[in-house]
Design a protein around this motif. Sequence first.
Motif, PDB file in Angstrom:
ATOM      1  N   GLN A 129       0.654  -1.197   0.193  1.00 47.13           N
ATOM      2  CA  GLN A 129      -0.037   0.093  -0.019  1.00 47.13           C
ATOM      3  C   GLN A 129       0.803   1.277  -0.142  1.00 47.13           C
ATOM      4  O   GLN A 129       0.501   2.170  -0.460  1.00 47.13           O
ATOM      5  N   GLU A 130       2.054   1.293   0.659  1.00 45.12           N
ATOM      6  CA  GLU A 130       2.952   2.285   0.820  1.00 45.12           C
ATOM      7  C   GLU A 130       4.093   2.291  -0.402  1.00 45.12           C
ATOM      8  O   GLU A 130       5.231   1.697   0.357  1.00 45.12           O
ATOM      9  N   ALA A 131       3.980   2.390  -1.489  1.00 43.16           N
ATOM     10  CA  ALA A 131       5.000   2.050  -2.386  1.00 43.16           C
ATOM     11  C   ALA A 131       5.944   3.153  -2.585  1.00 43.16           C
ATOM     12  O   ALA A 131       7.166   2.886  -3.348  1.00 43.16           O
ATOM     13  N   ALA A 132       5.642   4.296  -2.036  1.00 45.54           N
ATOM     14  CA  ALA A 132       6.816   5.234  -2.154  1.00 45.54           C
ATOM     15  C   ALA A 132       6.416   6.412  -1.129  1.00 45.54           C
ATOM     16  O   ALA A 132       5.262   6.562  -0.619  1.00 45.54           O
ATOM     17  N   TRP A 133       7.453   6.906  -0.748  1.00 45.83           N
ATOM     18  CA  TRP A 133       7.236   8.145   0.558  1.00 45.83           C
ATOM     19  C   TRP A 133       8.445   9.002   0.475  1.00 45.83           C
ATOM     20  O   TRP A 133       9.434   8.455   0.066  1.00 45.83           O
TER      21      TRP A 133
END
Length: 424
Positions: free
Chosen positions: A317-321
Amino acid sequence: MRLLLPFTLALATALAVPAASAQEARSGTALAPDALFARVSPNVWVLQAHDAQGKVLATGSAVAIGAGTAVTSCQLLAKAASVALKRDNVSYGATLVYPDVARDLCQLRIANFSAPPIGITPVNALQVGMPLYIVGSPRGKELTLGTGMLAGLRRSDAGELEALQLIAPPEAGLGGAGLFDAQGRLAGVVGVATAGSGSSNLAMPASWIAELPVRGQLAIERLAMQPAAAFANGVPAPGQGFARPSVVEYQLHDRLTNLHRKVVYRADPATDDRISFNSGGWVEKPGGEVVSLTSAIAGEFDAAMPPGGWAKTNLKQEAAWKTRYNSTLGGTRINMDLSATVMEDTVLTVGGQEIKAVRIEYRGFTQRFADAGAVTGNQYGPYRAEVWFSPELGRVIRFEVKTRGGASGGAFQVSEVLELVSLR
């Protein structure tokens, strides 16, 4: 694999070697303490171990046993990115060639360095009650001369010499110092654990130096094989996982110096659903989220870790940050401005065991200050890190990082690889 540590060093101008007649040396005539000090002191040097930023980690002594060669306590070299042999205003480059950690005796090669040859006390010449003289640099200060006596010869059940027992502990800070007999021959080397210890009066016999080439090479070969062997027995079968391991062991490779060292996290007694290691130095949740980190033992992996760790609990769900934070672990203030991108799923094979992992790519910039309290200057550099995280194990199994920047006294450079060795 060759364990060569290219330490660039600066070393002090050698003291003039006082004349001593060959006849006196052959006859074994005991030297007066002042004459003995004058003879052997050119062979004894201050040793400093530094981290990657040049901060002094340990200070002791080293004994030159011939041209381009010196021995010291291996404990002084632990965690070092570079080492300096110093006296007055001169220093020399050196390479660690023969590590014998089991005996705490390591041999260095020093480029373009001349030293007077020094004799070694034969084992059959070691007699209980004989006078011994300690020459070294306590805490890196000027050379000193200490007097003592051989109180005993520690031997194994097989009769092999294990240690020299001194009548009293050496002065604190004399790790790596030379222990000389009355003829000026090297009888032993003072260990770090011995220096200043009220419970241990032991030193390493100088006769072990002759065995360093064989034992050191075997140690290098064992180190090269260790990750695969340990991983094969210490990683769970697929699907088992590790919610609360007792020991998490990594190997850290500093690519700038080719230094390898073990990094161990030992679990504290369980109190709740959180997992604590090394007396609270690392606290995490099941699944790998880092709650707190108060000590940096794994180099850049610990020192520059983002809040919560290098991975997210749900990477799909958190593929980039993006993340901006600062850290002062290890005495260096680090400001980070990074972008993370989840890349491909992959499998890493270590010691024959396949581990599923997700690769995360970090790109951005870092700003560093050697003094943790200083926030001035413009010491920036680009930052690149690759993280392989195993959701099944709940932890990073491989970490690669490169950064270089700053200028003048604020210059910094890091190139490291951290690999998981075992969970048990």
